[in-house]
Structures are given as structure tokens and as C-alpha cells.
Design an enzyme around this catalytic site. Structure first.
Site, PDB file in Angstrom:
ATOM      1  N   ALA A  13       0.826  -1.216   0.000  1.00  0.00           N
ATOM      2  CA  ALA A  13       0.000   0.000   0.000  1.00  0.00           C
ATOM      3  C   ALA A  13       0.858   1.264   0.000  1.00  0.00           C
ATOM      4  CB  ALA A  13      -0.927   0.004   1.214  1.00  0.00           C
ATOM      5  N   GLY A  14       2.158   1.103  -0.068  1.00  0.00           N
ATOM      6  CA  GLY A  14       3.049   2.270  -0.040  1.00  0.00           C
ATOM      7  C   GLY A  14       3.191   2.903  -1.410  1.00  0.00           C
ATOM      8  N   GLN A  15       4.057   3.918  -1.463  1.00  0.00           N
ATOM      9  CA  GLN A  15       4.281   4.670  -2.710  1.00  0.00           C
ATOM     10  C   GLN A  15       4.743   3.771  -3.852  1.00  0.00           C
ATOM     11  OE1 GLN A  15       6.178   8.598  -3.116  1.00  0.00           O
ATOM     12  NE2 GLN A  15       7.618   7.598  -1.717  1.00  0.00           N
ATOM     13  N   ARG A  98      20.997   6.170   3.646  1.00  0.00           N
ATOM     14  CA  ARG A  98      20.129   4.989   3.654  1.00  0.00           C
ATOM     15  C   ARG A  98      20.474   4.057   4.814  1.00  0.00           C
ATOM     16  NH1 ARG A  98      21.589   5.885  -1.650  1.00  0.00           N
ATOM     17  NH2 ARG A  98      19.944   6.444  -3.109  1.00  0.00           N
ATOM     18  N   ASN A 105      14.790  -0.762   9.926  1.00  0.00           N
ATOM     19  CA  ASN A 105      14.294  -1.698   8.907  1.00  0.00           C
ATOM     20  C   ASN A 105      14.915  -3.097   8.977  1.00  0.00           C
ATOM     21  OD1 ASN A 105      12.555   0.177   7.794  1.00  0.00           O
ATOM     22  ND2 ASN A 105      13.977   0.828   6.183  1.00  0.00           N
ATOM     23  N   VAL A 129      14.106  -4.340  -2.040  1.00  0.00           N
ATOM     24  CA  VAL A 129      14.079  -2.935  -2.462  1.00  0.00           C
ATOM     25  C   VAL A 129      14.204  -2.027  -1.237  1.00  0.00           C
ATOM     26  CG1 VAL A 129      12.669  -1.175  -3.620  1.00  0.00           C
ATOM     27  CG2 VAL A 129      12.654  -3.532  -4.460  1.00  0.00           C
ATOM     28  N   ASN A 131      15.252  -0.103   1.914  1.00  0.00           N
ATOM     29  CA  ASN A 131      16.627   0.317   2.228  1.00  0.00           C
ATOM     30  C   ASN A 131      17.049   0.094   3.671  1.00  0.00           C
ATOM     31  OD1 ASN A 131      17.752   1.284  -0.190  1.00  0.00           O
ATOM     32  ND2 ASN A 131      16.416   3.078  -0.123  1.00  0.00           N
ATOM     33  N   ASP A 159      19.711   2.732 -10.146  1.00  0.00           N
ATOM     34  CA  ASP A 159      20.976   3.474 -10.284  1.00  0.00           C
ATOM     35  C   ASP A 159      21.532   3.312 -11.703  1.00  0.00           C
ATOM     36  OD1 ASP A 159      21.121   4.013  -7.324  1.00  0.00           O
ATOM     37  OD2 ASP A 159      21.232   1.837  -7.290  1.00  0.00           O
ATOM     38  N   ARG A 162      19.561   5.473 -13.955  1.00  0.00           N
ATOM     39  CA  ARG A 162      19.930   6.883 -13.730  1.00  0.00           C
ATOM     40  C   ARG A 162      21.241   7.206 -14.439  1.00  0.00           C
ATOM     41  NH1 ARG A 162      18.594   6.666  -7.214  1.00  0.00           N
ATOM     42  NH2 ARG A 162      16.438   7.419  -7.363  1.00  0.00           N
ATOM     43  N   HIS A 187      23.951   0.049  -2.868  1.00  0.00           N
ATOM     44  CA  HIS A 187      22.960   1.070  -3.282  1.00  0.00           C
ATOM     45  C   HIS A 187      23.006   2.177  -2.224  1.00  0.00           C
ATOM     46  CE1 HIS A 187      19.363   3.047  -4.660  1.00  0.00           C
ATOM     47  NE2 HIS A 187      18.756   2.841  -3.508  1.00  0.00           N
TER      48      HIS A 187
HETATM   49  P1  NAD Z   1       6.253   4.062   1.805  1.00  0.00           P
HETATM   50  O1  NAD Z   1       6.436   4.546   3.204  1.00  0.00           O
HETATM   51  O2  NAD Z   1       5.433   4.865   0.866  1.00  0.00           O
HETATM   52  O3  NAD Z   1       5.651   2.611   1.810  1.00  0.00           O
HETATM   53  C1  NAD Z   1       6.199   1.598   2.589  1.00  0.00           C
HETATM   54  C2  NAD Z   1       5.077   0.657   2.940  1.00  0.00           C
HETATM   55  O4  NAD Z   1       5.647  -0.431   3.625  1.00  0.00           O
HETATM   56  C3  NAD Z   1       4.026   1.292   3.868  1.00  0.00           C
HETATM   57  O5  NAD Z   1       2.730   1.112   3.308  1.00  0.00           O
HETATM   58  C4  NAD Z   1       4.187   0.520   5.168  1.00  0.00           C
HETATM   59  O6  NAD Z   1       2.957   0.324   5.862  1.00  0.00           O
HETATM   60  C5  NAD Z   1       4.765  -0.791   4.660  1.00  0.00           C
HETATM   61  N1  NAD Z   1       5.534  -1.547   5.659  1.00  0.00           N
HETATM   62  C6  NAD Z   1       6.337  -1.075   6.632  1.00  0.00           C
HETATM   63  N2  NAD Z   1       6.842  -2.105   7.344  1.00  0.00           N
HETATM   64  C7  NAD Z   1       6.359  -3.234   6.775  1.00  0.00           C
HETATM   65  C8  NAD Z   1       6.508  -4.613   7.069  1.00  0.00           C
HETATM   66  N3  NAD Z   1       7.250  -5.026   8.103  1.00  0.00           N
HETATM   67  N4  NAD Z   1       5.879  -5.501   6.286  1.00  0.00           N
HETATM   68  C9  NAD Z   1       5.098  -5.098   5.254  1.00  0.00           C
HETATM   69  N5  NAD Z   1       4.903  -3.799   4.948  1.00  0.00           N
HETATM   70  C10 NAD Z   1       5.530  -2.892   5.699  1.00  0.00           C
HETATM   71  O7  NAD Z   1       7.735   3.816   1.220  1.00  0.00           O
HETATM   72  P2  NAD Z   1       8.156   3.629  -0.307  1.00  0.00           P
HETATM   73  O8  NAD Z   1       8.405   4.974  -0.901  1.00  0.00           O
HETATM   74  O9  NAD Z   1       7.230   2.697  -0.966  1.00  0.00           O
HETATM   75  O10 NAD Z   1       9.606   2.971  -0.114  1.00  0.00           O
HETATM   76  C11 NAD Z   1       9.749   1.665   0.403  1.00  0.00           C
HETATM   77  C12 NAD Z   1      11.217   1.341   0.604  1.00  0.00           C
HETATM   78  O11 NAD Z   1      11.889   1.283  -0.647  1.00  0.00           O
HETATM   79  C13 NAD Z   1      11.992   2.366   1.441  1.00  0.00           C
HETATM   80  O12 NAD Z   1      12.861   1.684   2.329  1.00  0.00           O
HETATM   81  C14 NAD Z   1      12.778   3.120   0.408  1.00  0.00           C
HETATM   82  O13 NAD Z   1      13.920   3.736   0.948  1.00  0.00           O
HETATM   83  C15 NAD Z   1      13.127   2.004  -0.548  1.00  0.00           C
HETATM   84  N6  NAD Z   1      13.553   2.394  -1.888  1.00  0.00           N
HETATM   85  C16 NAD Z   1      14.557   1.664  -2.461  1.00  0.00           C
HETATM   86  C17 NAD Z   1      14.978   1.963  -3.736  1.00  0.00           C
HETATM   87  C18 NAD Z   1      16.090   1.187  -4.385  1.00  0.00           C
HETATM   88  O14 NAD Z   1      16.531   1.588  -5.483  1.00  0.00           O
HETATM   89  N7  NAD Z   1      16.582   0.107  -3.830  1.00  0.00           N
HETATM   90  C19 NAD Z   1      14.377   2.997  -4.446  1.00  0.00           C
HETATM   91  C20 NAD Z   1      13.355   3.716  -3.837  1.00  0.00           C
HETATM   92  C21 NAD Z   1      12.940   3.399  -2.544  1.00  0.00           C
HETATM   93  C1  LMR Z   2      16.536   5.999  -4.236  1.00  0.00           C
HETATM   94  O1  LMR Z   2      17.676   5.758  -4.642  1.00  0.00           O
HETATM   95  O2  LMR Z   2      15.797   6.822  -4.810  1.00  0.00           O
HETATM   96  C2  LMR Z   2      16.004   5.273  -3.032  1.00  0.00           C
HETATM   97  O3  LMR Z   2      16.980   4.437  -2.481  1.00  0.00           O
HETATM   98  C3  LMR Z   2      15.402   6.173  -2.016  1.00  0.00           C
HETATM   99  C4  LMR Z   2      16.450   6.960  -1.266  1.00  0.00           C
HETATM  100  O4  LMR Z   2      16.419   6.940  -0.029  1.00  0.00           O
HETATM  101  O5  LMR Z   2      17.287   7.598  -1.895  1.00  0.00           O
END
Ligand code: NAD
Ligand code: LMR
Length: 328
Positions: A13-15, A98, A105, A129, A131, A159, A162, A187
Site C-alpha cells: 500500500a506504499g508509494q 540509507r 528496517n 528494495v 533500504n 541506479d 539513472r 545502493h
Molecule cells: P512508503 O512509506 O510509501 O511505503 C512503505 C510501505 O511499507 C508502507 O505502506 C508501510 O505500511 C509498509 N511496511 C512497513 N513495514 C512493513 C513490514 N514489516 N511488512 C510489510 N509492509 C511494511 O515507502 P516507499 O516509498 O514505498 O519505499 C519503500 C522502501 O523502498 C523504502 O525503504 C525506500 O527507501 C526504498 N527504496 C529503495 C529503492 C532502491 O533503489 N533500492 C528505491 C526507492 C525506494
Molecule cells: C533511491 O535511490 O531513490 C532510493 O533508495 C530512495 C532513497 O532513499 O534515496
């Protein structure tokens, strides 16, 4: 019709979840012939929003979406999963690195790793995914007893994308012209986008971009800091481009890599390129059959690149020490 693939997504349900699920269900991830079962996992506070996301999935009437389950129970959520996409976790805010998230986390990934081992299909492939994704992947992999290490991945494809886009814009070419772009290491702000082996229209990048100062300075920094720049601009971290990175990663691991090219994924090192075995480090990866993958051997690492890779691997080593109590 083929048998459906079962895909579990945490943080549904997240972003990122909101940008990702509709692309999986539409066929962007596994192709237009492959039905999918979605198993969507949230924590209790996210379940109401998740119910709304499920309503929207229903309202799309996707021809390829075979079934949808929404749950906060990990055993139920990972049941029969062929792919586990571990997105759910807390994102960083402005001014954070991160790995400041490790304490918040890291522990999420022990329970998820155990639940994957106990409930998923034997061929389950897990892409982390959330972080800091490399070290969270390490935690999940260690907890998932019995699941082979080569079925665990952390995402550095965003990355790579990008970096390709930055090089293409600088050279004044389309991003499709950029190949052989490897992200090495973590990352994080130490990752190394390797311009020395990348190609533009099949030729060394330096044929098209002679500004070495830019390549060694601004280019690398822009890629390393792109996530922070997006947080600064949007107020929240990247989501649509991150979801796109997930789609690209899974597609690259399930379809043959074009001849001579490679892609960036963080995988469990077996000591390739001197990277400590057991760390989850990004390297050049290719697959010929869309099932098994290999680290591309023989990529030239010059002294400049080696220094950058060493710095990122040292950060991964430090992160591993910081989560030693979670590596049970
Ligand atoms: P967000 O806060 O919009 O959504 C995260 C969702 O995870 C929320 O709905 C939350 O309720 C849920 N959640 C939290 N703990 C949980 C658990 N234990 N089990 C199941 N669900 C859980 O965040 P987002 O923008 O969707 O980002 C999610 C993650 O992805 C972040 O850690 C962000 O830093 C990471 N991210 C990584 C990359 C990458 O390139 N690796 C890129 C972008 C974001
Ligand atoms: C990204 O690279 O956009 C994600 O890992 C989110 C962040 O914290 O930078």
C-alpha cells in the site's frame, strides 16, 4: 494460457507498491502471455489503504491478473511465491543516509526471510528494495534457511537507469545507445557507476564524452546522490522510477541478456573481483536462459575503478558488522 506466476509484494500500500502492482498485473513484468497471482502484504496500519488498492486492481479488470490476496500474515502472504518483492519498510527523509535506516528496517527482514523459506515455492526469487537494500537482503538471505543464496537479489537497477540517462543526456544521444553500464557495490552514496566499461553506440563512453573531469566527478556524484536529490525536490523518495527499476530487474533476470551486454543487480558475492564472499554487492550480471544468472567475468577494473569499488565494499562490510546480531 500458461500457469500463473505467484508474486508476493510487501509494503503493497506504499508509494512504490502503488506504482508497481498495476505494472505487474498489466503484464509489464512477465510479458503479455503470463498470468499472475498477487499476494499483497502490509502491516496492520496499512491494511485499510491496501483494501483500496485491491479495489483499484479489481477495477482495472486486468486480463492477466488471476487472483489477489491482501494480508498482514507473512505465512499467508508468501504462500507459493515464485517471486518475493520486499519493498515494505521505512524510507529515509531529508538529511539521512540509507544506512541510517538499518536499526529501523533491518529486523523486518529476519521474519520475512524465515516466512519465505517456510512458505514460498522452492524456486522463489527474492528481490529486496527496502533500504538499505543490500544489507537487508543479506539479513533476509541468512534467515531464509534452505533457500539457495543465488535466489536473493537487491536492487541497483534504478541506479543503472539513472547513470545511463545522465550519460545519454551529456552525449546528446538516446538512452538506448548506452550499454554495459555496471553499478558496483552498495545502493548508497558510495556506489560506483562504472563509466570506464560503459559504451555509447558500441564505443567507449570517452569517445563521445571527452570531459573526464565530469565523468570522474559530477557524473558519479549525480548518480550517487540522485535519491537524495529526489527527496529534496519531492519531499518523499523516488517511487515511480523505483517501481520501474523493479520491473526492469525482474525482466532482466527472466529474459536472456542481449549479446555482449550486462545489467546491474546486487547478488551474493562468491569472491568475484575480490569482493568479500557472502556480501550482497552489485556487479555486472547476465543470464542466457532467463533462469540462471552469472557474474560477467573479465570486466576490466582500472586503478580508479578499484578505489571506488573498494570504498563501497568497505561500507558493505561495515553494515554487515552493524547487523551481526540479525545474521542468525
Ligand atoms: P512508503 O512509506 O510509501 O511505503 C512503505 C510501505 O511499507 C508502507 O505502506 C508501510 O505500511 C509498509 N511496511 C512497513 N513495514 C512493513 C513490514 N514489516 N511488512 C510489510 N509492509 C511494511 O515507502 P516507499 O516509498 O514505498 O519505499 C519503500 C522502501 O523502498 C523504502 O525503504 C525506500 O527507501 C526504498 N527504496 C529503495 C529503492 C532502491 O533503489 N533500492 C528505491 C526507492 C525506494
Ligand atoms: C533511491 O535511490 O531513490 C532510493 O533508495 C530512495 C532513497 O532513499 O534515496
Amino acid at each position: 494460457m500458461k500457469d500463473p506466476i505467484t508474486v508476493s509484494v510487501t509494503g503493497a500500500a506504499g508509494q512504490i507498491g502503488y506504482a508497481l502492482l498495476f505494472r505487474i498485473a498489466s503484464g509489464a513484468m512477465f510479458g503479455p502471455e503470463q498470468p499472475v497471482n498477487l499476494r499483497l502484504i502490509e502491516i496492520e496500519p496499512g491494511m485499510k489503504a491496501l483494501a483500496g488498492v485491491v479495489m483499484e486492481l479489481d477495477d482495472c479488470a486486468f486480463p492477466l491478473l488471476n487472483s489477489t490476496v491482501a494480508t498482514s500474515d507473512l505465512a499467508e502472504g508468501f504462500k507459493g511465491a515464485n517471486w518475493a518483492l520486499l519493498v515494505g519498510s521505512v524510507p529515509r527523509g531529508p538529511g539521512m543516509e540509507r544506512n541510517d535506516l538499518l536499526g529501523i528496517n533491518g529486523k523486518i527482514f529476519t521474519g520475512q526471510g524465515q516466512a519465505i523459506a517456510a512458505n514460498a515455492a522452492s524456486d522463489v526469487r527474492t528481490l529486496v528494495v527496502g533500504n538499505p537494500c543490500n544489507t537487508n537482503c543479506l539479513i533476509a538471505m541468512n534467515a531464509a534457511k534452505g533457500v539457495p543464496n543465488n535466489q536473493f537479489f537487491a536492487m541497483t537497477r534504478l541506479d543503472e537507469n539513472r547513470a545511463k540517462s545522465q550519460l545519454a543526456q551529456k552525449a546528446g544521444v538516446h538512452q538506448n545507445a548506452v550499454t554495459n553500464l555496471c553499478i558496483w557495490g552498495n545502493h548508497s552514496a558510495t556506489q560506483y557507476p562504472d563509466y570506464t566499461n560503459a559504451k555509447i553506440n558500441g564505443a567507449p563512453v570517452t569517445d563521445a564524452i571527452s570531459d573526464t573531469e565530469w565523468l570522474q566527478g559530477e557524473f558519479i556524484k549525480n548518480v550517487q546522490q540522485r535519491g537524495a536529490a529526489i527527496i529534496q525536490a519531492r519531499g518523499t523518495s523516488s517511487a515511480a522510477s523505483a517501481a520501474n527499476g523493479v520491473v526492469d530487474t525482474v525482466r532482466s533476470l527472466t529474459t536472456p541478456t542481449p549479446d555482449g551486454d550486462w545489467t546491474s543487480v546486487a547478488v551474493c558475492s562468491s569472491g568475484e573481483y575480490g569482493i568479500e564472499a557472502g556480501l550482497i554487492a552489485s556487479m555486472p550480471i547476465r543470464t542466457t536462459d532467463g533462469k540462471t544468472w552469472e557474474v560477467v567475468e573479465g570486466v576490466e577494473v582500472d586503478a580508479f575503478s578499484q578505489g571506488k569499488i573498494d570504498a563501497s565494499v568497505a561500507e558493505l562490510q561495515m553494515e554487515k558488522v552493524a547487523v551481526a546480531d540479525l545474521l542468525v
